[in-house]
Design a protein around this motif. Structure first.
Motif, PDB file in Angstrom:
ATOM      1  N   ILE A   1     -41.441  68.350  33.576  1.00  0.00           N
ATOM      2  CA  ILE A   1     -42.021  69.696  33.699  1.00  0.00           C
ATOM      3  C   ILE A   1     -42.375  70.235  32.314  1.00  0.00           C
ATOM      4  CG2 ILE A   1     -41.575  72.099  34.363  1.00  0.00           C
ATOM      5  CD1 ILE A   1     -39.899  71.029  36.710  1.00  0.00           C
ATOM      6  N   PHE A   2     -41.512  69.970  31.347  1.00  0.00           N
ATOM      7  CA  PHE A   2     -41.780  70.430  29.978  1.00  0.00           C
ATOM      8  C   PHE A   2     -43.047  69.765  29.433  1.00  0.00           C
ATOM      9  CE2 PHE A   2     -39.671  71.272  25.578  1.00  0.00           C
ATOM     10  CZ  PHE A   2     -40.300  72.505  25.499  1.00  0.00           C
ATOM     11  N   ASP A   3     -43.267  68.514  29.795  1.00  0.00           N
ATOM     12  CA  ASP A   3     -44.496  67.820  29.372  1.00  0.00           C
ATOM     13  C   ASP A   3     -45.729  68.518  29.949  1.00  0.00           C
ATOM     14  OD1 ASP A   3     -43.207  65.906  27.899  1.00  0.00           O
ATOM     15  OD2 ASP A   3     -43.372  64.327  29.421  1.00  0.00           O
ATOM     16  N   VAL A   4     -45.642  68.934  31.201  1.00  0.00           N
ATOM     17  CA  VAL A   4     -46.787  69.639  31.804  1.00  0.00           C
ATOM     18  C   VAL A   4     -46.987  70.989  31.105  1.00  0.00           C
ATOM     19  CG1 VAL A   4     -47.702  70.671  33.928  1.00  0.00           C
ATOM     20  CG2 VAL A   4     -46.547  68.451  34.017  1.00  0.00           C
ATOM     21  N   HIS A   5     -45.893  71.658  30.809  1.00  0.00           N
ATOM     22  CA  HIS A   5     -45.953  72.918  30.049  1.00  0.00           C
ATOM     23  C   HIS A   5     -46.697  72.696  28.723  1.00  0.00           C
ATOM     24  CE1 HIS A   5     -43.883  76.497  27.986  1.00  0.00           C
ATOM     25  NE2 HIS A   5     -44.250  75.755  26.964  1.00  0.00           N
ATOM     26  N   ASN A   6     -46.365  71.590  28.044  1.00  0.00           N
ATOM     27  CA  ASN A   6     -46.948  71.324  26.725  1.00  0.00           C
ATOM     28  C   ASN A   6     -48.356  70.749  26.793  1.00  0.00           C
ATOM     29  OD1 ASN A   6     -44.787  72.208  25.082  1.00  0.00           O
ATOM     30  ND2 ASN A   6     -43.646  70.338  25.532  1.00  0.00           N
ATOM     31  N   GLN A   7     -48.703  70.141  27.930  1.00  0.00           N
ATOM     32  CA  GLN A   7     -50.023  69.496  28.074  1.00  0.00           C
ATOM     33  C   GLN A   7     -50.639  69.868  29.423  1.00  0.00           C
ATOM     34  OE1 GLN A   7     -49.795  65.105  26.932  1.00  0.00           O
ATOM     35  NE2 GLN A   7     -47.665  65.583  27.375  1.00  0.00           N
TER      36      GLN A   7
ATOM     37  N   GLU B   1     -48.130  78.281  37.767  1.00  0.00           N
ATOM     38  CA  GLU B   1     -47.696  77.065  38.456  1.00  0.00           C
ATOM     39  C   GLU B   1     -46.560  76.393  37.682  1.00  0.00           C
ATOM     40  OE1 GLU B   1     -51.652  75.371  40.637  1.00  0.00           O
ATOM     41  OE2 GLU B   1     -51.703  75.426  38.442  1.00  0.00           O
ATOM     42  N   ILE B   2     -46.650  76.411  36.370  1.00  0.00           N
ATOM     43  CA  ILE B   2     -45.590  75.818  35.544  1.00  0.00           C
ATOM     44  C   ILE B   2     -44.307  76.632  35.710  1.00  0.00           C
ATOM     45  CG2 ILE B   2     -44.867  75.249  33.187  1.00  0.00           C
ATOM     46  CD1 ILE B   2     -47.928  74.872  32.589  1.00  0.00           C
ATOM     47  N   THR B   3     -44.449  77.948  35.698  1.00  0.00           N
ATOM     48  CA  THR B   3     -43.276  78.812  35.888  1.00  0.00           C
ATOM     49  C   THR B   3     -42.647  78.557  37.249  1.00  0.00           C
ATOM     50  OG1 THR B   3     -44.245  80.478  34.465  1.00  0.00           O
ATOM     51  CG2 THR B   3     -42.511  81.234  35.953  1.00  0.00           C
ATOM     52  N   PHE B   4     -43.489  78.397  38.268  1.00  0.00           N
ATOM     53  CA  PHE B   4     -42.971  78.102  39.611  1.00  0.00           C
ATOM     54  C   PHE B   4     -42.137  76.822  39.593  1.00  0.00           C
ATOM     55  CE2 PHE B   4     -43.492  75.461  43.389  1.00  0.00           C
ATOM     56  CZ  PHE B   4     -42.842  76.249  44.330  1.00  0.00           C
TER      57      PHE B   4
END
Ligand code: FEO
Length: 124
Positions: A34-40, A98-101
């Protein structure tokens, strides 16, 4: 359901321990994904990876619950299936909401739902 604090930065910590090594190792990977999606948020591969590791973890966990004849399996699996249905629709660029979700869902799912099987499964 209680709402739990989302770690910032988004990294697994010992407050999420289930004390099943396989589960905890999986959960560490889910936080990272999830952190990877947050960053990218523009990365299709980060989104695909997140979906893949979530599906693999849910499958592992459901097998462990099934092997232990855990009574909460059906209800628990519903939550996994609902979350997968939501994240399978996520497309790049991924929106902050979406990332927060995803971040909030995982934190609350582990502490409100996964924790219910603590001490009741077979694998250590
Ligand atoms: Fe560890 Fe139910 O997900």
């Amino acid at each position: 359901m209680a709402s739990h604090k989302v770690p910032e930065p988004y990294v697994w910590d010992e407050s999420f321990q289930t004390f099943y090594a396989r589960v905890d190792n999986d959960h560490i990977v889910l936080f990272e994904a999830i952190f990877d999606v947050h960053n990218q948020p523009n990365s299709d591969s980060a989104v695909g990876h997140m979906e893949g590791v979530m599906a693999a973890h849910f499958n592992n966990e459901e097998k462990m619950m099934s092997a232990a004849d855990y009574g909460g399996l059906a209800e628990h699996k519903k939550q996994h299936d609902h979350f997968m249905n939501v994240i399978n629709e996520i497309r790049t660029p991924v929106h902050v909401g979406e990332i927060t979700f995803c971040k909030e869902w995982l934190v609350n799912h582990i502490k409100n739902t996964d924790f219910k099987y603590k001490g009741l499964l077979l694998e250590n």
